[in-house]
Design an enzyme around this catalytic site. Structure first.
Site, mmCIF file in Angstrom:
data_model
loop_
_atom_site.group_PDB
_atom_site.id
_atom_site.type_symbol
_atom_site.label_atom_id
_atom_site.label_comp_id
_atom_site.label_asym_id
_atom_site.label_seq_id
_atom_site.Cartn_x
_atom_site.Cartn_y
_atom_site.Cartn_z
ATOM 1 N N HIS A 43 0.802 -1.213 0.000
ATOM 2 C CA HIS A 43 0.000 0.000 0.000
ATOM 3 C C HIS A 43 0.843 1.274 0.000
ATOM 4 C CE1 HIS A 43 -3.773 1.854 -0.487
ATOM 5 N NE2 HIS A 43 -3.276 2.826 0.230
ATOM 6 N N SER A 55 1.562 19.902 -8.696
ATOM 7 C CA SER A 55 1.626 21.118 -7.888
ATOM 8 C C SER A 55 2.634 22.124 -8.434
ATOM 9 C CB SER A 55 1.999 20.773 -6.432
ATOM 10 O OG SER A 55 1.055 19.879 -5.904
#
Lengths: 61, 524
Positions: free
Chosen positions: B252, B267
């Site tokens: 994960h 960003s």
């Protein structure tokens, strides 16, 4: 010559404890980089080895 | 010994030709090698995807036998994750992190060279298994025992290549952390670092924490198969479910390793083409750190159907849903950055916008999968395949493409062909949805993943998905051609390249000289 030799940001390690220039700021900077790398490598090895040991202990019962 | 203010000539006296690339310690050369390698692996993994989609074009067995189909699904995942997406982000980090923090190179340049050159050996080993008797690994990229232990001659190749990939990733991560922590320009405090640098710093810590766990797990698989241990063998007192816990404890965070640098790229791009500073910079940093932390406490949502106590199900369900909060902060901030901005839609911005929209779709289907009773229905269906491909293809891969188009003029000194870039974007954006959106429908209707044949009721959507995949695959040739063309020449790029671009990397000429920031810049 390491890149750290060529690149010495004017930060805390350029100065000694009392604010005067450090005896060998380049060595101090290089030392800090190597120390960081060694700590991280040891952490990775510790996770690897620790994990296997933990599992070995667990699988014994 | 030189000092901080020393400057020297930029001409190189090192080896030329192939020896230059074998022995280089320059971050720009190594970044280029990572990016070229990842593009090559993208096409290798993509070819495997084409085999999968060709077989699934119609129900029934047409082109390949089921064993080979399983080899293709396993190898496609391994090649795309470890060979294409991860090296692409490391390549972008190699090129851009030193330029963004005002450092002349990575802190440990020889280690950097070694990190890269391990990868071709790792993937030669892995891909060579296709030619072994018994073929390549076919038990899935998750390598679950006891199935994976039935792998034939390919098994030690798989384990050794995974170890090599892990070593390469860990060394690369150490280098990135040491560079960011020790080589920033004077005045560049942590909270003045570009978001791409921040996301990579956090990703590098994730790598150091989880890659050894994967290495430990596959070492134990190796000893179970060849050295008589029973870590995961029920007959010897071991526990095969334990492997799944260990694997997903790595797996994960690995998902976030593949998406946090993508957040960083987006960003950078959205403020540039909105001509506004990033909205909520510090909240972006804290959101990234929160996502990284949460990634360690959600692993068992991948294995709800294996069975676990109710308390475990509830904990992992709610912890997983919590990830939507920092992710929502990010999506909000990207939209708020664009709000009332003077936006233009060059190719990097188009890919970034598609990322925001399509990654969010992947995020939402992830939320659906987090709900335990729903997951029991969705598990191992094509809905899961749709979910993670939305996160990884229009998510991670689109962000990489956005980053490549954004920084390509800085690397080559030439502008890429904007018209071809836009054509590449539109064909990719349409075909990626054509490929993966119908998978939601067939998954919800019950089509299982990792099978070469299916019930005829799924035929239409599968045909659409296959057509989409072929178009997507072919359209990537435009990407490769555009990069090649841009490297060969074109309209000269200025130092700043983009009107709204901010940051140290845009203060050096285009193309970026072989050595930059010999004299550290001062950040106000």
């Amino acid at each position: 010559m390491s890149v750290i030799d060529e690149h010495l940001p004017d930060r805390s390690l350029s100065e000694g404890p009392a604010g005067e220039p450090a005896a060998d700021p380049v060595a101090a900077r290089r030392g800090q980089a190597v120390r960081t790398a060694v700590i991280l490598a040891v952490a990775a090895l510790a996770v690897y080895g620790g994990f296997i040991l933990l599992m070995a202990e667990r699988s014994q019962g | 010994m030189s000092t901080a203010t020393t400057t020297h000539g930029h001409e190189d006296h090192g080896p030329t030709g192939i020896r230059r690339w074998l022995t280089t310690t320059n971050h720009k050369d190594i970044g280029t090698m990572y990016l070229v390698f990842s593009l090559l692996m993208f096409f290798v993994g993509g070819a495997m995807a084409m085999v999968i989609r060709a077989e699934l074009f119609q129900p029934g067995l047409q082109l390949v036998d089921p064993g080979f189909f399983n080899q293709m699904t396993t190898m496609h995942a391994l090649v795309m994750i470890f060979g294409a997406v991860m090296p692409a982000f490391v390549g972008l980090a190699n090129w851009m992190v030193p330029l963004m923090v005002g450092a002349p190179d990575m802190a440990l340049p020889r280690l950097n060279n070694w990190s890269f050159w391990i990868l071709p050996f790792a993937f030669t080993l892995l891909l060579s298994t296709l030619f072994l008797p018994g073929g390549a690994p076919a038990g899935g990229w998750t390598m679950y025992p006891p199935l994976v232990l039935q792998t034939g001659n390919a098994f030690p190749f798989l384990i050794f290549s995974v170890h090599l990939m892990g070593i390469s990733s860990i060394m690369g991560a150490i280098n990135i952390i040491v560079t960011i922590m020790n080589m920033r320009a004077p005045g560049m405090t942590l909270l003045k670092m570009p978001l791409f640098v921040w996301t990579w710093l956090i990703t590098a810590y994730l790598l150091i924490l989880v890659m050894p766990v994967l290495a430990g797990a596959v070492t134990m698989l190796l000893t179970d198969k060849y050295f008589g241990t029973s870590f995961f063998l029920a007959a010897g007192g071991g526990d095969p479910v334990m492997f799944q816990h260990i694997f997903w404890f790595f797996g994960h965070p690995e998902v976030y390793i593949m998406i946090l640098p993508a957040f960083g790229i987006i960003s950078e791009i959205i403020p540039t083409f909105s001509r506004k500073p990033l909205f909520g910079y510090s909240s972006m940093v804290y959101a990234t750190a929160s996502i990284a932390f949460l990634s360690f406490i959600v692993w068992a949502h991948h294995m709800f159907t294996v069975g676990m106590p109710l308390a475990g199900q509830l904990f992992f369900m709610f912890a997983t849903m919590l990830i939507a909060v920092p992710t929502g902060v990010k999506v909000f901030n990207w939209v708020a950055t664009m709000w009332k901005g003077a936006m233009t839609f060059e190719t990097p911005m188009l890919f970034a916008l598609a990322f925001v929209f399509l990654f969010t779709i992947g995020g939402f289907s992830g939320l659906m999968l987090a709900i335990v009773p729903a997951d029991v229905q969705y598990h191992d269906s094509y809905f899961v395949v749709a979910h993670f491909h939305y996160v990884l293809v229009p998510g991670a891969v689109f962000a990489i493409m956005a980053g490549v188009y954004y920084w390509l003029p800085k690397w080559t000194g030439y502008m890429y062909d904007e018209k071809m870039g836009k054509l590449h974007f539109w064909i990719s954006a349409i075909s990626v949805n054509l490929t993966f959106f119908p998978m939601h429908f067939v998954g919800l209707a019950g089509m299982p993943r990792r099978i070469p044949d299916y019930a005829t009721q799924f035929a239409d959507f599968n045909m659409i998905a296959s057509v989409g995949a072929f178009v997507f695959g072919v359209s990537q040739l435009l990407f490769a051609w555009n990069i090649y063309k841009c490297a060969r020449g074109g309209k000269k790029a200025t130092a700043q390249v983009w009107e709204g671009a901010q940051g140290l990397e845009w203060t050096v000429p285009s193309p970026a000289p072989h050595h930059t920031f010999d004299t550290p810049p001062v950040v106000k």
